[in-house]
Design a protein around this motif. Structure first.
Motif, PDB file in Angstrom:
ATOM      1  N   UNK A 150     -23.089 -12.891 -36.977  1.00  0.00           N
ATOM      2  CA  UNK A 150     -22.894 -12.123 -35.744  1.00  0.00           C
ATOM      3  C   UNK A 150     -22.463 -10.686 -36.029  1.00  0.00           C
ATOM      4  N   UNK A 151     -21.841 -10.476 -37.216  1.00  0.00           N
ATOM      5  CA  UNK A 151     -21.482  -9.104 -37.602  1.00  0.00           C
ATOM      6  C   UNK A 151     -22.793  -8.317 -37.765  1.00  0.00           C
ATOM      7  N   UNK A 152     -22.950  -7.250 -37.010  1.00  0.00           N
ATOM      8  CA  UNK A 152     -24.171  -6.430 -37.005  1.00  0.00           C
ATOM      9  C   UNK A 152     -25.368  -7.204 -36.446  1.00  0.00           C
ATOM     10  N   UNK A 153     -25.160  -8.412 -35.915  1.00  0.00           N
ATOM     11  CA  UNK A 153     -26.280  -9.243 -35.476  1.00  0.00           C
ATOM     12  C   UNK A 153     -26.457  -9.277 -33.962  1.00  0.00           C
ATOM     13  N   UNK A 154     -27.486 -10.029 -33.549  1.00  0.00           N
ATOM     14  CA  UNK A 154     -27.755 -10.207 -32.120  1.00  0.00           C
ATOM     15  C   UNK A 154     -26.701 -11.162 -31.547  1.00  0.00           C
ATOM     16  N   UNK A 155     -26.376 -10.966 -30.285  1.00  0.00           N
ATOM     17  CA  UNK A 155     -25.401 -11.818 -29.578  1.00  0.00           C
ATOM     18  C   UNK A 155     -24.013 -11.828 -30.224  1.00  0.00           C
ATOM     19  N   UNK A 156     -23.620 -10.684 -30.774  1.00  0.00           N
ATOM     20  CA  UNK A 156     -22.264 -10.553 -31.322  1.00  0.00           C
ATOM     21  C   UNK A 156     -21.268 -10.914 -30.216  1.00  0.00           C
ATOM     22  N   UNK A 157     -20.268 -11.705 -30.575  1.00  0.00           N
ATOM     23  CA  UNK A 157     -19.275 -12.121 -29.581  1.00  0.00           C
ATOM     24  C   UNK A 157     -18.005 -12.563 -30.287  1.00  0.00           C
ATOM     25  N   UNK A 158     -16.908 -12.602 -29.522  1.00  0.00           N
ATOM     26  CA  UNK A 158     -15.664 -13.124 -30.086  1.00  0.00           C
ATOM     27  C   UNK A 158     -14.993 -13.969 -29.018  1.00  0.00           C
ATOM     28  N   UNK A 159     -14.325 -15.024 -29.416  1.00  0.00           N
ATOM     29  CA  UNK A 159     -13.666 -15.862 -28.415  1.00  0.00           C
ATOM     30  C   UNK A 159     -12.364 -15.205 -27.975  1.00  0.00           C
ATOM     31  N   UNK A 160     -11.983 -15.481 -26.732  1.00  0.00           N
ATOM     32  CA  UNK A 160     -10.723 -14.945 -26.211  1.00  0.00           C
ATOM     33  C   UNK A 160      -9.583 -15.486 -27.068  1.00  0.00           C
ATOM     34  N   UNK A 161      -9.741 -16.723 -27.544  1.00  0.00           N
ATOM     35  CA  UNK A 161      -8.697 -17.321 -28.373  1.00  0.00           C
ATOM     36  C   UNK A 161      -8.483 -16.499 -29.652  1.00  0.00           C
ATOM     37  N   UNK A 162      -9.598 -16.126 -30.289  1.00  0.00           N
ATOM     38  CA  UNK A 162      -9.481 -15.346 -31.522  1.00  0.00           C
ATOM     39  C   UNK A 162      -8.863 -13.975 -31.279  1.00  0.00           C
ATOM     40  N   UNK A 163      -9.264 -13.336 -30.199  1.00  0.00           N
ATOM     41  CA  UNK A 163      -8.692 -12.023 -29.882  1.00  0.00           C
ATOM     42  C   UNK A 163      -7.187 -12.164 -29.644  1.00  0.00           C
ATOM     43  N   UNK A 164      -6.800 -13.177 -28.876  1.00  0.00           N
ATOM     44  CA  UNK A 164      -5.380 -13.369 -28.541  1.00  0.00           C
ATOM     45  C   UNK A 164      -4.578 -13.658 -29.798  1.00  0.00           C
TER      46      UNK A 164
END
Ligand SMILES: [Zn+2]
Length: 494
Positions: free
Chosen positions: A467-481
């Motif tokens: 996902x790094x530099x890829x399509x549909x890059x995303x992060x979970x709210x859990x990981x951000x928190x």
């Protein structure tokens, strides 16, 4: 009498051999059991974490299309300004209490004054530029790459992992601490870059020059890069915190074969392309030597307690099994990169037309250099492998190459504080020193700081890494928190 003494000598030799074998087995088992017993970790339990405020801010941050391009003329500096304006609004306390300094169009430095001016400062790094999404590719995204959509527990969009995640986490952590009237013991710098994806020469490099001129030498620097990986590696189920303590160097090396031009209907036995092909083969047949760096040994030893008995036996006795382990690691591309300087031929040039003999043919090898080797060593090794006077070997665009960053001390304050914080925020996660094989902006800091660490406390699966530099890059709210919480804990002990 003679045969009796012969038998006795034979028995003595056998006895010595058996004793030595017994001692060896004893040492191997002792070390294996010592590894199992040492430093017990609590079980890892995944925790729910919610920080809707931070999630909303990250979503907003993604909506700024802060793409960077090697051709600086294509960078939308007005868009960059818009992003900074957003930061001022989203983090009012940070902007009230920290001193903000514009270093260049591509670097901003915030200073959070510590209580004790005699202590060395620390640096938290992030970059606001993102790799571009070609307009034609946007249709492949489930959510628009710059929509900043919050859905299914994820924040979607370009930069959600790389690296607005770090940037927003840092700002949210500082904002949280300021709201509790907290002031760190040491001065904390927030070093932001806007050209990381194109080399960082106008951003992070300028910030380092600025600090260097003022004789400021940070105790440690924390930047983006390796993550906490869950599942897959050696059958270990616990999440593994891959704490990037060193960085491989990089050089593109060009192999050029000389031929004779002319019409392809009357060719020599070997054209420039043929000569080049042989040279490339020779380089591939003579890979650089395998080396287990002390930090890679430590990485393997830290994994040992969580593996099967057989693996534990092997990994906790690297003094004996090291050469064998190195050869096994070299078999898979992902682990091969940990034990040697790699060379990957990527670009080829030959004739401009099918019927013209090329005067010269060239290939470029993208080399990733292990700490301990240098750009010059890599060049020399490739020259040695080629051994053909019709072929020259040189560094392509030397200004773009970089020496490896030597490992940060694992006994030092930076690594210690990060592993301590991990055990508080994510008990049960296995901390491992890790060799990062791409480049980060933090490499510029190695000039003024011994400890540069590349680590993001987010838990990802192997397949998420694309996902790094890829399509549909995303992060979970859990990981951000979790990231914000980690930084709050880390700053509290800084
Ligand atoms: Zn990045």
């Amino acid at each position: 009498m003679k045969s009796l003494s012969g038998i006795l000598t034979g028995m003595t030799v056998l006895l010595i051999f058996l004793s030595l074998l017994f001692i060896l087995v004893f040492i191997l088992l002792l070390r294996t059991f010592a590894v199992s017993k040492g430093a017990p970790l609590p079980p890892y339990v995944a925790q729910e974490r919610e920080n809707p405020l931070a999630a909303e801010k990250l979503a907003q941050a993604i909506r700024f299309r802060t793409e960077s391009f090697s051709d600086l003329g294509n960078i939308d500096l007005k868009g960059y300004e818009g992003f900074h304006h957003f930061l001022r609004q989203a983090f009012p306390l940070v902007h009230r209490h920290l001193q903000r300094q514009t270093i260049s169009d591509y670097a901003v430095l915030y200073t959070w004054q510590g209580k004790d001016e005699s202590l060395q400062p620390v640096v938290l790094m992030a970059h606001w530029d993102v790799v571009p999404v070609a307009p034609a590719e946007e249709v492949r995204w489930t959510y628009p790459p710059y929509g900043g959509v919050l859905a299914d527990g994820y924040i979607h969009g370009r930069g959600s992992l790389d690296d607005k995640l770090s940037l927003i986490s840092i700002f949210e952590a500082v904002e949280t601490l300021l709201s509790q009237a907290f002031q760190p013991e040491r001065t904390v710098y927030l070093a932001l870059g806007g050209d990381e994806e194109i080399g960082g020469t106008l951003g992070a490099a300028a910030t380092v020059r600025y600090l260097e001129e003022r004789n400021i030498r940070p105790l440690w620097v924390l930047d983006e890069a390796s993550v906490i990986l869950q599942g897959g590696l050696l059958g270990i189920t616990r999440p593994l915190a891959l704490i990037g303590v060193a960085e491989k160097g990089h050089a593109d090396i060009m192999v050029i074969a000389q031929g004779r031009d002319g019409h392809a209907s009357m060719p020599p036995a070997s054209t420039a392309v043929g000569i080049l092909a042989k040279a490339v083969c020779r380089v591939e047949k003579r890979p650089s030597r395998i080396r287990l760096l002390p930090m890679v040994r430590r990485f393997l030893e830290n994994l040992a307690p969580h593996t099967s008995f057989a693996l534990k036996l092997v990994l906790s006795n690297l003094w004996l099994t090291g050469p064998l382990v190195g050869r096994i690691l070299a078999k898979a591309p992902s682990s091969n990169s940990l034990v040697r300087t790699t060379r990957a031929f990527t670009v080829l040039q030959g004739s401009s037309a099918e019927n013209i003999l090329p005067e010269k043919a060239a290939a470029i090898a993208n080399c990733r250099i292990l700490p301990g080797d240098s750009v010059q060593d890599t060049l020399t090794a490739i020259r040695k492998a080629v051994r053909d006077e019709r072929v020259t070997v040189e560094v392509f665009r030397p200004e773009d190459s970089g020496e490896p960053v030597p490992p940060s001390p694992l006994e030092g304050e930076g690594y210690k504080k990060i592993t301590e914080t991990l055990s508080e925020v994510l008990p049960g996660v296995v901390p491992c020193p890790f060799l990062f094989n791409a480049t980060t902006d933090s490499r510029y800091f190695s000039r003024i700081c011994d400890t540069t660490i590349r680590f993001m406390p987010v838990i990802l699966q192997n397949e998420d890494l694309s996902l790094f530099h890829g399509t549909n890059e995303r992060v979970s709210v859990r990981n951000l928190s979790q990231y914000v919480e980690f930084l709050v804990h880390l700053l509290r002990k800084t």
